[in-house]
Design a protein around this motif. Structure first.
Motif, short mmCIF file in Angstrom:
data_model
loop_
_atom_site.label_atom_id
_atom_site.label_comp_id
_atom_site.label_asym_id
_atom_site.label_seq_id
_atom_site.Cartn_x
_atom_site.Cartn_y
_atom_site.Cartn_z
N THR A 1 0.70 -1.36 0.10
CA THR A 1 -0.07 -0.02 -0.16
C THR A 1 0.75 1.23 -0.15
N ASN A 2 1.97 1.27 0.62
CA ASN A 2 2.85 2.53 0.69
C ASN A 2 3.37 2.62 -0.68
N CYS A 3 3.71 1.81 -1.64
CA CYS A 3 4.51 1.67 -2.73
C CYS A 3 3.67 2.43 -3.85
N PHE B 1 12.04 1.53 3.81
CA PHE B 1 10.58 0.78 3.66
C PHE B 1 11.20 -0.76 3.70
#
Length: 193
Positions: free
Chosen positions: A33-35, A81
């Motif tokens: 989701t952060n990508c 990350f």
């Protein structure tokens, strides 16, 4: 000698950590989701500085995340990350992005640059690793349709040593390329759908 020991150690670590590469696409979607902030929805980047990950080879994504986690590639965002990811997390993320439909960028590239870049790529046998359609294979990335700016930045990095690769193949391959060669090859690869 130190570089050789690193390569052997990294390859052994990667081989033993991949195991059967039994990844979970649904779990990868949740873990990625952060990508999307950089790599775009479903892994299709609209920012020319970041690569699209959609339809990228899962093993390539895994190895790159592993390199970021182990500090062999440096990027403040990616290192931060990746340091939190387990091997299973990296495999799941790779499987998710690999399963996504790639949407080629719509940038306009000069036809002369495309022709010149195709000639340079053929002369340097780029397709022997990246496949004739530049779709990638195993741990070798898909290059077709990636942003020319991104590709050029990394070709320059391989040539100068600023961008690490696992075994030195890309560093060696980039050495004979002139700046014009790199601009043309990046344009050619970006033009592929």
């Amino acid at each position: 000698m130190k570089q050789f020991i690193y390569v052997i150690s990294f390859v052994l670590l990667a081989v033993f950590s991949v195991r059967s590469f039994a990844a979970d696409v649904a779990a990868g979607e949740t873990k990625s989701t952060n990508c999307v902030a950089c790599h775009g929805a479903n892994g299709n980047s609209t920012n020319t500085a970041y690569p699209s990950l959609a339809a990228q080879t899962p093993l390539y994504i895994y190895y790159q995340l592993l390199q970021f986690r182990e500090g062999r590639r440096t990027n403040a965002l990616m290192n931060s990350f990746a340091e939190k990811l387990s091997d299973d997390d990296m495999q799941d993320i790779g499987a998710y992005f690999s399963a996504q439909k790639f949407v080629a960028n719509e940038s306009k590239i000069d036809e002369a640059k495309i022709v010149a870049g195709k000639t340079v790529a053929a002369k340097n046998h780029c397709a022997s690793c990246h496949m004739p359609n530049y779709s990638g294979q195993n741990h070798i990335p898909r290059l077709a349709g990636l942003h020319a700016d991104y590709l050029l930045t990394h070709l320059r990095g391989f040539k100068t040593g600023a961008r690490q690769d696992i075994d030195g193949t890309m560093a060696s391959s980039a050495q004979p390329l002139s700046e014009k060669d790199m601009v043309d090859v990046a344009g050619y690869l970006a033009s592929l759908k």
